[in-house]
Every structure is written in C-alpha cells, then in structure tokens.
Design a protein around this motif. Structure first.
Motif, mmCIF file in Angstrom:
data_model
loop_
_atom_site.group_PDB
_atom_site.id
_atom_site.type_symbol
_atom_site.label_atom_id
_atom_site.label_comp_id
_atom_site.label_asym_id
_atom_site.label_seq_id
_atom_site.Cartn_x
_atom_site.Cartn_y
_atom_site.Cartn_z
ATOM 1 N N GLY A 1 -48.916 13.771 22.676
ATOM 2 C CA GLY A 1 -48.872 14.900 23.598
ATOM 3 C C GLY A 1 -47.923 15.995 23.167
ATOM 4 O O GLY A 1 -47.587 16.869 23.954
ATOM 5 N N GLU A 2 -47.499 15.992 21.889
ATOM 6 C CA GLU A 2 -46.511 16.962 21.420
ATOM 7 C C GLU A 2 -47.014 17.726 20.201
ATOM 8 O O GLU A 2 -47.795 17.219 19.390
ATOM 9 C CB GLU A 2 -45.195 16.261 21.095
ATOM 10 C CG GLU A 2 -44.534 15.637 22.320
ATOM 11 C CD GLU A 2 -43.053 15.389 22.107
ATOM 12 O OE1 GLU A 2 -42.535 15.751 21.030
ATOM 13 O OE2 GLU A 2 -42.415 14.842 23.018
ATOM 14 N N PHE A 3 -46.525 18.943 20.065
ATOM 15 C CA PHE A 3 -46.961 19.865 19.018
ATOM 16 C C PHE A 3 -46.738 19.290 17.617
ATOM 17 O O PHE A 3 -47.662 19.218 16.806
ATOM 18 C CB PHE A 3 -46.199 21.190 19.179
ATOM 19 C CG PHE A 3 -46.580 22.256 18.185
ATOM 20 C CD1 PHE A 3 -47.490 23.242 18.532
ATOM 21 C CD2 PHE A 3 -46.008 22.294 16.919
ATOM 22 C CE1 PHE A 3 -47.846 24.232 17.620
ATOM 23 C CE2 PHE A 3 -46.349 23.268 15.998
ATOM 24 C CZ PHE A 3 -47.266 24.253 16.358
ATOM 25 N N GLU A 4 -45.507 18.889 17.332
ATOM 26 C CA GLU A 4 -45.169 18.468 15.977
ATOM 27 C C GLU A 4 -45.912 17.201 15.571
ATOM 28 O O GLU A 4 -46.412 17.089 14.445
ATOM 29 C CB GLU A 4 -43.663 18.243 15.840
ATOM 30 C CG GLU A 4 -42.811 19.491 15.986
ATOM 31 C CD GLU A 4 -42.530 19.859 17.441
ATOM 32 O OE1 GLU A 4 -43.025 19.133 18.350
ATOM 33 O OE2 GLU A 4 -41.839 20.866 17.673
ATOM 34 N N VAL A 5 -45.979 16.235 16.483
ATOM 35 C CA VAL A 5 -46.655 14.971 16.168
ATOM 36 C C VAL A 5 -48.143 15.216 15.930
ATOM 37 O O VAL A 5 -48.747 14.647 15.018
ATOM 38 C CB VAL A 5 -46.457 13.949 17.311
ATOM 39 C CG1 VAL A 5 -47.163 12.636 16.984
ATOM 40 C CG2 VAL A 5 -44.970 13.703 17.556
ATOM 41 N N SER A 6 -48.731 16.074 16.735
ATOM 42 C CA SER A 6 -50.155 16.373 16.587
ATOM 43 C C SER A 6 -50.435 17.149 15.303
ATOM 44 O O SER A 6 -51.467 16.940 14.650
ATOM 45 C CB SER A 6 -50.647 17.166 17.800
ATOM 46 O OG SER A 6 -50.474 16.417 18.981
ATOM 47 N N ALA A 7 -49.511 18.029 14.946
ATOM 48 C CA ALA A 7 -49.657 18.761 13.684
ATOM 49 C C ALA A 7 -49.649 17.791 12.506
ATOM 50 O O ALA A 7 -50.462 17.903 11.569
ATOM 51 C CB ALA A 7 -48.537 19.791 13.538
ATOM 52 N N ASP A 8 -48.751 16.818 12.542
ATOM 53 C CA ASP A 8 -48.696 15.819 11.472
ATOM 54 C C ASP A 8 -49.952 14.952 11.456
ATOM 55 O O ASP A 8 -50.469 14.616 10.377
ATOM 56 C CB ASP A 8 -47.462 14.930 11.647
ATOM 57 C CG ASP A 8 -46.160 15.669 11.392
ATOM 58 O OD1 ASP A 8 -46.208 16.744 10.751
ATOM 59 O OD2 ASP A 8 -45.103 15.185 11.845
ATOM 60 N N ALA A 9 -50.439 14.597 12.644
ATOM 61 C CA ALA A 9 -51.657 13.778 12.726
ATOM 62 C C ALA A 9 -52.851 14.512 12.130
ATOM 63 O O ALA A 9 -53.672 13.916 11.417
ATOM 64 C CB ALA A 9 -51.938 13.402 14.178
ATOM 65 N N ALA B 1 -53.412 20.456 21.012
ATOM 66 C CA ALA B 1 -54.398 21.353 20.418
ATOM 67 C C ALA B 1 -53.739 22.416 19.550
ATOM 68 O O ALA B 1 -54.230 22.748 18.458
ATOM 69 C CB ALA B 1 -55.228 22.004 21.527
ATOM 70 N N LEU B 2 -52.610 22.954 20.009
ATOM 71 C CA LEU B 2 -51.919 23.991 19.240
ATOM 72 C C LEU B 2 -51.267 23.426 17.983
ATOM 73 O O LEU B 2 -51.181 24.104 16.951
ATOM 74 C CB LEU B 2 -50.876 24.678 20.120
ATOM 75 C CG LEU B 2 -51.451 25.495 21.288
ATOM 76 C CD1 LEU B 2 -50.324 26.030 22.168
ATOM 77 C CD2 LEU B 2 -52.322 26.639 20.782
ATOM 78 N N GLY B 3 -50.815 22.172 18.050
ATOM 79 C CA GLY B 3 -50.300 21.527 16.839
ATOM 80 C C GLY B 3 -51.391 21.360 15.798
ATOM 81 O O GLY B 3 -51.177 21.606 14.602
#
Length: 314
Positions: A195-203, A225-227
């Motif tokens: 549910g977080e920007f940085e973690v989602s960007a890495d994923a 989504a923004l990540g």
C-alpha cells in the motif's frame, strides 16, 4: 425612581438567567475523555486527513485524541495500543496493519473496557469491534474493472496488492471477480506493494525485469498505482498502459489531469473520520449504533475530474 427600579429588576433577571446558564453549563461539563487513534502508517496523506476529521469531532466535544504511528509494523501497533490503554484511553479508532495479527491488541482492549471503532480496513475478529466504518472496497474494485472493460476489448493485467490489508484485498477481489468470466481479460502477474509508493515502485521494477507483456496496472490504492507509474516512466514503459488506483488523492488527481493515469475509485477520509467519531459518541451516550457502516465509492476519470477539487480530499 420607577424607571430606576424597573431597570434594576431587569438587571437582576438577566443576572439570574445568566447564572442559570452558568449552572447548566457546569452541569453539562465533564472531565475530558481520552480517545486513541492508530493508523497503519502516516506515510500516506490519506491518514492525515482521516485523523484530522476524527480530531475535529473529538476536540469539539471537549475531549482529547492521542495517536500512534506503527509504520506498518503490527507488533509495534499492538504495543502502542497497550501504551494508550495505560494512558487511560476509553475509545480506540483502529486502522490495523495486519487484519489477523492485531488480535492481541483487540483482546487487551476488551479486557480494559476500551470501545473499538474499526476504520477504513477491517480486522479479522470483528466480535471485538463495536462499530466499523469503511468505503465499500469491493465495489471500488468493481468500478475500476468496469471502466477498464469499457475502454478495452482485451487486456493483460498486473495487480499490485497487499495481502495483510483487508481493504485492499476486497478491492482486488472486486476487480478480479468482475473480469473472471471474461477470458479476454487476463491477470498475468501479481505483486505485493504494502500500500506504499516506494514498495510498489520496487515491485513494478521486479516485474519489468521479467519482460512480461501487459497493458493494465491495477493498484490496491493510489500510492500503489503512483509507485507503479514512477517505475514505468523510469523504464519508459508507460505508453499504452492503463493505470488504476483507489483513494481519489490529490496526487493521483493531478496525474489524472495530466493524462498519466486512468481512473481512481474515490474514498472520503473526511466522511469516514467524521462518521467514526460521531458513532463513538452515540455509543458513549447509550444509543444503539450500526455495527457496520459502508460508504459508496465513486469513480473519478478525466471525463468527470472537473467535478472534484484536484488539490484536496473529499
């Protein structure tokens, strides 16, 4: 002389009435009660708005709101809840990190007689909760899927979720159920974004390195989504990809205006917070309260973006 006596009599009446008002005010006053609030993270501005809405109601009633930030750590959240119980907390507004592992804190609240109001995402053991207030998260996911299907005859979809968070689980389930009977829409990969920007960007970066072919990203919330968008732009892979979030955050609406994302199912942290606090007071006043309150989401797209304030929350 008569005029003087009349004026004096009016003055005495005013003082007596004012005195009655003072007595009544003193009668209605109470020692400030302590309310507690804990959110899975304060790294998402959504929770700041949610907290402010609760705080406004609590302070208007002459009470005190204390809060904690567990930073996505359930053991830390459990410990912080115990601390607030020791500080005299009577009501807890709970946004759990982990729907299952929060149970020890729920048990402690029950033993201490603390009223638990579950907000935004549900716990697994709802028998410990007096009332729960959230967006209809399942429907939020349905709205995203329906919009995607209206835009595309077929799709290869990446889903970024957060398995320990009930609200995101329900959103993703609503999305998946909507496309389940249509073979043209395939979920080809899933990843955890917390549910977080940085973690989602890495994923998303991990998925891109696998060279998978996709044209839709379904994020469990707006930061997710923004990540994903940030990584897609970094790798120059954003062209032709539809990106969905859930929240209706100012950041997402700004990107929506620029055409970088597709749609978001709007939540209202202001409404959730206000209703949660009002429900708590109704219960404390001896009124019967609804054990579950669901708030309908609305899909925001570029087509209806003008109906909403871009720089603010609903």
């Amino acid at each position: 002389m008569k005029k003087y006596r009349l004026t004096a009599w009016i003055l005495i009446c005013v003082l007596l009435l004012g005195g009655c008002g003072i007595i009544e005010k003193q009668k209605d006053s109470h020692e400030p009660r302590i309310f507690g609030a804990t959110y899975m993270t304060r790294n998402n501005p959504y929770f700041d708005v949610l907290h402010e809405a609760i705080q406004e109601v609590v302070e208007a009633n002459g009470d005190i709101l204390i809060s904690r930030n567990p930073c996505q750590d359930q053991e830390k959240q459990n410990g912080q809840i115990l601390e607030m119980i020791e500080e005299g907390m009577q009501v807890l507004f709970l946004n759990p990190v982990d729907l299952d592992k929060v149970r020890p804190a729920l048990e402690a609240c029950k033993e201490a007689g603390v009223v638990v109001i579950d907000i935004d995402t549900m716990v697994k053991d709802m028998e410990y909760v007096t009332a729960a207030i959230e967006t209809d998260n399942y429907q939020a996911g349905v709205l995203c899927a329906q919009d995607m299907m209206n835009r595309m005859d077929h799709a290869r979809i990446v889903v970024i979720n957060n398995p320990i968070q009930a609200s995101i689980n329900n959103r993703i389930q609503g999305f998946m159920d909507t496309v389940a009977d249509y073979p043209a829409y395939k979920v080809i990969a899933e990843a955890g974004g917390a549910g977080e920007f940085e973690v989602s960007a890495d994923a998303m970066a991990v998925l891109l390195k696998k060279n998978i072919d996709f044209d839709v990203v379904m994020g469990g919330n707006d930061p997710t989504a923004l990540g994903a968008l940030a990584t897609l732009q970094q790798y120059h892979r954003e062209d032709g990809v539809l990106i969905y979030g859930i929240d209706g955050s100012p950041d997402f609406k700004s990107m929506l205006k620029l055409g970088y994302v597709t749609a978001t199912s709007m939540q209202s942290p202001k409404t959730i917070g206000r209703v949660a606090a009002e429900t708590a007071y109704q219960y404390l006043d001896g009124q019967k309260v609804d054990p579950y309150i669901s708030i309908e989401p609305t899909l925001i797209t570029r087509e209806n973006l003008g109906d909403y304030e871009i720089n603010g929350w609903q």
